[in-house]
Design a protein around this motif. Structure first.
Motif, PDB file in Angstrom:
ATOM      1  N   ARG A 162      -4.849  -4.808   0.573  1.00 27.74           N
ATOM      2  CA  ARG A 162      -6.168  -4.457  -0.504  1.00 27.74           C
ATOM      3  C   ARG A 162      -5.199  -4.007  -1.796  1.00 27.74           C
ATOM      4  O   ARG A 162      -5.795  -4.174  -2.819  1.00 27.74           O
ATOM      5  CB  ARG A 162      -6.587  -3.043   0.104  1.00 27.74           C
ATOM      6  CG  ARG A 162      -7.490  -3.275   1.266  1.00 27.74           C
ATOM      7  CD  ARG A 162      -7.918  -2.081   1.802  1.00 27.74           C
ATOM      8  NE  ARG A 162      -8.708  -2.342   3.031  1.00 27.74           N
ATOM      9  CZ  ARG A 162      -8.481  -2.556   4.299  1.00 27.74           C
ATOM     10  NH1 ARG A 162      -7.180  -2.899   4.435  1.00 27.74           N
ATOM     11  NH2 ARG A 162      -9.421  -2.780   5.063  1.00 27.74           N
ATOM     12  N   GLY A 192      -3.138   0.350   1.491  1.00 29.16           N
ATOM     13  CA  GLY A 192      -2.665  -0.561   2.355  1.00 29.16           C
ATOM     14  C   GLY A 192      -2.203  -1.837   1.856  1.00 29.16           C
ATOM     15  O   GLY A 192      -2.507  -1.988   0.183  1.00 29.16           O
ATOM     16  N   GLY A 204      -6.301   0.484   5.448  1.00 26.95           N
ATOM     17  CA  GLY A 204      -5.243  -0.262   5.576  1.00 26.95           C
ATOM     18  C   GLY A 204      -4.167   0.359   6.458  1.00 26.95           C
ATOM     19  O   GLY A 204      -4.419   1.289   7.185  1.00 26.95           O
TER      20      GLY A 204
END
Length: 299
Positions: free
Chosen positions: A174, A171, A77
């Motif tokens: 996610r 991130g 991420g």
């Protein structure tokens, strides 16, 4: 918050893990592959081999495109200025719904809670309320609704403790997928197993999903698992012993969170997106099949 001892950044005594060079209070077993300074999940930037610290990334050779050299988390991420922003937003949504429940009362929360079917099948009538009656939205709204202050406070405290480090490590996108699918999985298992007229609500399924993913992440980073394992064990014991607890939501969220978390942090770099989003999709398909099968049985 305790500060690290004076001297080199991240210094610790010989009997504990070193602290992150940018956040000395956070112990970590991972070091930058270039400068070898200890780095926590928030500071890890995924490299072709291992992880680098933000300083080494900024001071790199500069070859390649900016997209290739952009700092990434352990799960791939994007590293952001505020690694807890999404956690704060989720807390705000839960708080807003809780205040609305307090102000508007039982009539409002009745439209948000998870109910399988009412009246139940044994009455011999078609359900007029519940997921089986076509109110699919209850599987989502119930994840953000709380009716009792202790339930709300405990879930939000766990969301803050667990959510921030996970958001930094995974991130935002996610992390949001992990939260929502875990909450939906907890609701689906409740829908399948619990009595159809039994109401349930709360973010416990999503929070237990964060617990499962935290265990996987800490193991991936070679960190001490004992604190989080004790937390999971205590919550499972409380789930079994306390009355009026939808244990199905806790178990469903925990299992889904562990599976998704494993895919997020263990996916090989070359096939990272395929494995991560493929796993999320597979878990979501299983959840949807459970919901459809249960609905057919109740109607």
């Amino acid at each position: 918050m305790d500060q690290g001892p004076s001297g080199a950044p991240g210094a610790r005594d010989a009997h504990s893990l070193p602290g992150c060079y940018r956040h000395p209070d956070r112990e970590t077993g991972i070091s930058c592959v270039r400068c070898e300074r200890p780095i926590c999940p928030e500071c890890m930037v995924s490299a072709s081999v291992g992880f680098q610290c933000p300083d080494c990334v900024r001071g790199g050779s500069g070859t390649g495109s900016s997209a290739v050299n952009a700092p990434r988390t352990i799960a791939g991420g994007t590293i952001t200025a505020d690694p807890r922003l999404l956690t704060k937003i989720l807390l705000g949504i839960n708080a807003a719904v809780f205040l609305a429940v307090l102000v508007l009362g039982d009539g409002f929360v009745a439209h948000l809670m998870l109910v399988g079917a009412f009246p139940p099948p044994e009455f011999g009538w078609e359900p007029v309320m519940g997921v089986a009656a076509g109110e699919w939205y209850r599987l989502i709204t119930s994840v953000f609704a709380h009716q009792e202050f202790l339930h709300f406070a405990s879930n939000m405290l766990l969301l803050w403790w667990l959510g921030g480090p996970l958001e930094a490590a995974l991130g935002r996108v996610r992390y949001l997928a992990l939260y929502l699918i875990s909450g939906l999985a907890g609701g689906a298992l409740t829908y399948v197993i619990a009595a159809p007229q039994q109401p349930s609500l709360g973010a416990s399924g999503a929070v237990f999903g964060l617990m499962g993913a935290t265990v996987v992440l800490m193991r991936r980073l070679n960190q001490d698992l004992r604190p989080v394992l004790v937390l999971v064990a205590l919550n499972l014991v409380f789930t079994v012993l306390a009355p009026r607890i939808a244990w199905e939501a806790h178990v469903g969220g925990l299992v889904a969170g562990a599976i998704i978390g494993y895919a997020m942090v263990h996916a090989p770099r070359g096939r990272r997106a395929l494995i991560q989003w493929g796993t999320c999709g597979a878990v979501l398909v299983v959840v949807l099949v459970m919901i459809v099968v249960r609905t057919m049985a109740l109607t």
